[in-house]
Design a protein around this motif. Structure first.
Motif, PDB file in Angstrom:
ATOM      1  N   PRO A 272       0.825  -1.214   0.000  1.00 20.67           N
ATOM      2  CA  PRO A 272       0.000   0.000   0.000  1.00 20.67           C
ATOM      3  C   PRO A 272       0.855   1.259   0.000  1.00 20.67           C
ATOM      4  CG  PRO A 272      -0.869  -1.581   1.560  1.00 20.67           C
ATOM      5  CD  PRO A 272       0.447  -2.128   1.086  1.00 20.67           C
ATOM      6  N   GLY A 273       0.561   2.159  -0.920  1.00 22.99           N
ATOM      7  CA  GLY A 273       1.281   3.419  -0.983  1.00 22.99           C
ATOM      8  C   GLY A 273       2.640   3.344  -1.638  1.00 22.99           C
ATOM      9  N   LYS A 274       3.011   2.177  -2.131  1.00 25.84           N
ATOM     10  CA  LYS A 274       4.329   2.018  -2.775  1.00 25.84           C
ATOM     11  C   LYS A 274       4.161   1.601  -4.223  1.00 25.84           C
ATOM     12  CE  LYS A 274       6.938   0.855   1.393  1.00 25.84           C
ATOM     13  NZ  LYS A 274       7.901  -0.102   2.012  1.00 25.84           N
ATOM     14  N   GLU A 275       5.211   1.813  -5.000  1.00 26.42           N
ATOM     15  CA  GLU A 275       5.193   1.424  -6.401  1.00 26.42           C
ATOM     16  C   GLU A 275       5.296  -0.093  -6.537  1.00 26.42           C
ATOM     17  OE1 GLU A 275       7.152   5.380  -8.511  1.00 26.42           O
ATOM     18  OE2 GLU A 275       8.085   3.415  -8.742  1.00 26.42           O
ATOM     19  N   ARG A 276       4.778  -0.587  -7.633  1.00 26.17           N
ATOM     20  CA  ARG A 276       4.924  -1.995  -7.960  1.00 26.17           C
ATOM     21  C   ARG A 276       6.404  -2.318  -8.139  1.00 26.17           C
ATOM     22  NH1 ARG A 276       1.758  -3.500 -13.229  1.00 26.17           N
ATOM     23  NH2 ARG A 276       3.271  -2.000 -13.978  1.00 26.17           N
ATOM     24  N   GLU A 277       6.833  -3.454  -7.650  1.00 27.37           N
ATOM     25  CA  GLU A 277       8.253  -3.833  -7.657  1.00 27.37           C
ATOM     26  C   GLU A 277       8.424  -5.211  -8.277  1.00 27.37           C
ATOM     27  OE1 GLU A 277       9.796  -4.337  -3.707  1.00 27.37           O
ATOM     28  OE2 GLU A 277      11.890  -4.345  -4.356  1.00 27.37           O
ATOM     29  N   GLY A 278       9.274  -5.319  -9.266  1.00 27.77           N
ATOM     30  CA  GLY A 278       9.656  -6.606  -9.815  1.00 27.77           C
ATOM     31  C   GLY A 278      10.708  -7.212  -8.918  1.00 27.77           C
ATOM     32  N   ILE A 279      10.500  -8.411  -8.393  1.00 29.60           N
ATOM     33  CA  ILE A 279      11.432  -8.950  -7.408  1.00 29.60           C
ATOM     34  C   ILE A 279      12.181 -10.187  -7.869  1.00 29.60           C
ATOM     35  CG2 ILE A 279      10.252  -7.961  -5.414  1.00 29.60           C
ATOM     36  CD1 ILE A 279       8.968 -10.742  -4.980  1.00 29.60           C
ATOM     37  N   ALA A 280      11.584 -11.011  -8.723  1.00 32.59           N
ATOM     38  CA  ALA A 280      12.260 -12.238  -9.143  1.00 32.59           C
ATOM     39  C   ALA A 280      11.702 -12.656 -10.495  1.00 32.59           C
ATOM     40  CB  ALA A 280      12.059 -13.349  -8.118  1.00 32.59           C
TER      41      ALA A 280
ATOM     42  N   THR B 103      11.975 -18.471 -19.379  1.00 32.29           N
ATOM     43  CA  THR B 103      11.297 -19.760 -19.535  1.00 32.29           C
ATOM     44  C   THR B 103      12.144 -20.778 -20.288  1.00 32.29           C
ATOM     45  OG1 THR B 103      10.178 -18.918 -21.508  1.00 32.29           O
ATOM     46  CG2 THR B 103       8.996 -18.764 -19.412  1.00 32.29           C
ATOM     47  N   ASP B 104      13.040 -20.345 -21.167  1.00 26.42           N
ATOM     48  CA  ASP B 104      13.847 -21.303 -21.911  1.00 26.42           C
ATOM     49  C   ASP B 104      15.145 -21.657 -21.184  1.00 26.42           C
ATOM     50  OD1 ASP B 104      14.807 -18.809 -24.423  1.00 26.42           O
ATOM     51  OD2 ASP B 104      14.879 -18.795 -22.245  1.00 26.42           O
ATOM     52  N   SER B 105      15.929 -20.670 -20.800  1.00 25.51           N
ATOM     53  CA  SER B 105      17.242 -20.928 -20.199  1.00 25.51           C
ATOM     54  C   SER B 105      17.196 -21.121 -18.687  1.00 25.51           C
ATOM     55  CB  SER B 105      18.199 -19.777 -20.500  1.00 25.51           C
ATOM     56  OG  SER B 105      17.782 -18.602 -19.824  1.00 25.51           O
ATOM     57  N   ALA B 106      16.093 -20.707 -18.053  1.00 27.44           N
ATOM     58  CA  ALA B 106      15.956 -20.734 -16.584  1.00 27.44           C
ATOM     59  C   ALA B 106      16.933 -19.783 -15.897  1.00 27.44           C
ATOM     60  CB  ALA B 106      16.112 -22.139 -16.026  1.00 27.44           C
ATOM     61  N   THR B 107      17.493 -18.829 -16.619  1.00 27.87           N
ATOM     62  CA  THR B 107      18.305 -17.788 -16.000  1.00 27.87           C
ATOM     63  C   THR B 107      17.426 -16.961 -15.077  1.00 27.87           C
ATOM     64  OG1 THR B 107      19.708 -17.681 -17.962  1.00 27.87           O
ATOM     65  CG2 THR B 107      19.808 -15.823 -16.445  1.00 27.87           C
ATOM     66  N   THR B 108      17.948 -16.646 -13.904  1.00 28.51           N
ATOM     67  CA  THR B 108      17.158 -15.917 -12.915  1.00 28.51           C
ATOM     68  C   THR B 108      17.703 -14.523 -12.680  1.00 28.51           C
ATOM     69  OG1 THR B 108      18.450 -16.924 -11.134  1.00 28.51           O
ATOM     70  CG2 THR B 108      16.394 -18.009 -11.743  1.00 28.51           C
ATOM     71  N   TYR B 109      16.814 -13.644 -12.270  1.00 28.98           N
ATOM     72  CA  TYR B 109      17.140 -12.252 -11.999  1.00 28.98           C
ATOM     73  C   TYR B 109      16.412 -11.857 -10.721  1.00 28.98           C
ATOM     74  CZ  TYR B 109      18.111 -12.563 -16.988  1.00 28.98           C
ATOM     75  OH  TYR B 109      18.571 -12.957 -18.213  1.00 28.98           O
ATOM     76  N   TYR B 110      17.084 -11.086  -9.870  1.00 29.34           N
ATOM     77  CA  TYR B 110      16.485 -10.699  -8.601  1.00 29.34           C
ATOM     78  C   TYR B 110      16.678  -9.217  -8.318  1.00 29.34           C
ATOM     79  CZ  TYR B 110      16.347 -15.701  -7.540  1.00 29.34           C
ATOM     80  OH  TYR B 110      16.091 -17.048  -7.562  1.00 29.34           O
ATOM     81  N   ALA B 111      15.700  -8.649  -7.639  1.00 24.39           N
ATOM     82  CA  ALA B 111      15.876  -7.308  -7.098  1.00 24.39           C
ATOM     83  C   ALA B 111      16.836  -7.379  -5.911  1.00 24.39           C
ATOM     84  CB  ALA B 111      14.531  -6.753  -6.642  1.00 24.39           C
ATOM     85  N   ASP B 112      17.565  -6.308  -5.693  1.00 29.22           N
ATOM     86  CA  ASP B 112      18.516  -6.269  -4.580  1.00 29.22           C
ATOM     87  C   ASP B 112      17.819  -6.511  -3.238  1.00 29.22           C
ATOM     88  OD1 ASP B 112      20.576  -3.578  -5.946  1.00 29.22           O
ATOM     89  OD2 ASP B 112      20.563  -5.736  -6.320  1.00 29.22           O
ATOM     90  N   SER B 113      16.562  -6.091  -3.143  1.00 30.12           N
ATOM     91  CA  SER B 113      15.840  -6.185  -1.878  1.00 30.12           C
ATOM     92  C   SER B 113      15.564  -7.629  -1.451  1.00 30.12           C
ATOM     93  CB  SER B 113      14.510  -5.423  -1.980  1.00 30.12           C
ATOM     94  OG  SER B 113      13.722  -5.942  -3.043  1.00 30.12           O
ATOM     95  N   VAL B 114      15.621  -8.581  -2.397  1.00 29.94           N
ATOM     96  CA  VAL B 114      15.295  -9.971  -2.042  1.00 29.94           C
ATOM     97  C   VAL B 114      16.419 -10.942  -2.365  1.00 29.94           C
ATOM     98  CG1 VAL B 114      12.860  -9.484  -2.460  1.00 29.94           C
ATOM     99  CG2 VAL B 114      14.224 -10.582  -4.255  1.00 29.94           C
ATOM    100  N   ARG B 115      17.441 -10.480  -3.061  1.00 28.09           N
ATOM    101  CA  ARG B 115      18.528 -11.393  -3.468  1.00 28.09           C
ATOM    102  C   ARG B 115      19.147 -12.046  -2.235  1.00 28.09           C
ATOM    103  NH1 ARG B 115      21.167  -8.126  -6.348  1.00 28.09           N
ATOM    104  NH2 ARG B 115      20.314  -8.724  -8.366  1.00 28.09           N
ATOM    105  N   GLY B 116      19.324 -13.367  -2.319  1.00 26.08           N
ATOM    106  CA  GLY B 116      19.900 -14.118  -1.212  1.00 26.08           C
ATOM    107  C   GLY B 116      18.871 -14.644  -0.233  1.00 26.08           C
ATOM    108  N   ARG B 117      17.641 -14.128  -0.313  1.00 22.25           N
ATOM    109  CA  ARG B 117      16.571 -14.587   0.583  1.00 22.25           C
ATOM    110  C   ARG B 117      15.458 -15.303  -0.188  1.00 22.25           C
ATOM    111  NH1 ARG B 117      13.533 -10.938   3.150  1.00 22.25           N
ATOM    112  NH2 ARG B 117      13.808  -9.321   1.545  1.00 22.25           N
TER     113      ARG B 117
END
Length: 126
Positions: A41-49, A53-67
């Motif tokens: 609530p009150g915050k912008e939408r955030e892409g986190i992970a 679909t083909d390579s299964a390469t992953t990308y993370y936001a700094d706020s969740v990386r490692g967790r």
């Protein structure tokens, strides 16, 4: 047409774990990306992970990386998000999402996926 149906979420104390799943129906062509976005609530939408679909390469936001860990099954129809060491700042509505991009990492900084699931609330208490 892509349809995304989510399950999981809930409430947990800080330091705990939760998981989310998403079942996809429909075909994603080459350069497909699936991932998770959240909005508090009150915050912008955030892409986190995001996962390609083909390579299964992953990308993370700094706020969740490692967790948080995003994964998919071998046929690409189930998307999962394992969330560990949760913090009160992780409280938000979480959405499964799908789209296309030359570089799926695009969706971490600009979560403008074409398709979204129905959403699931994640609440972390201190």
């Amino acid at each position: 047409q892509i349809n995304l149906v989510q399950s999981g979420g809930g409430s947990v104390q800080a330091g705990g774990s939760l998981s989310l799943s998403c079942e996809k129906s429909g075909f994603i062509r080459d350069r497909g990306c699936m991932g998770w976005i959240r909005q508090a609530p009150g915050k912008e939408r955030e892409g986190i992970a995001v996962i390609a679909t083909d390579s299964a390469t992953t990308y993370y936001a700094d706020s969740v990386r490692g967790r948080f860990t995003v994964s998919r099954d071998n046929n690409g129809n189930t998307l999962n998000l394992q969330m560990n060491n949760l913090e009160p700042e992780d409280t938000a509505m979480y959405y499964c999402a799908a789209g296309w991009a030359h570089d799926c990492g695009h969706f971490v900084s600009s979560p403008d996926f074409r398709y979204k699931g129905q959403g699931a609330q994640v609440t972390v208490s201190s």
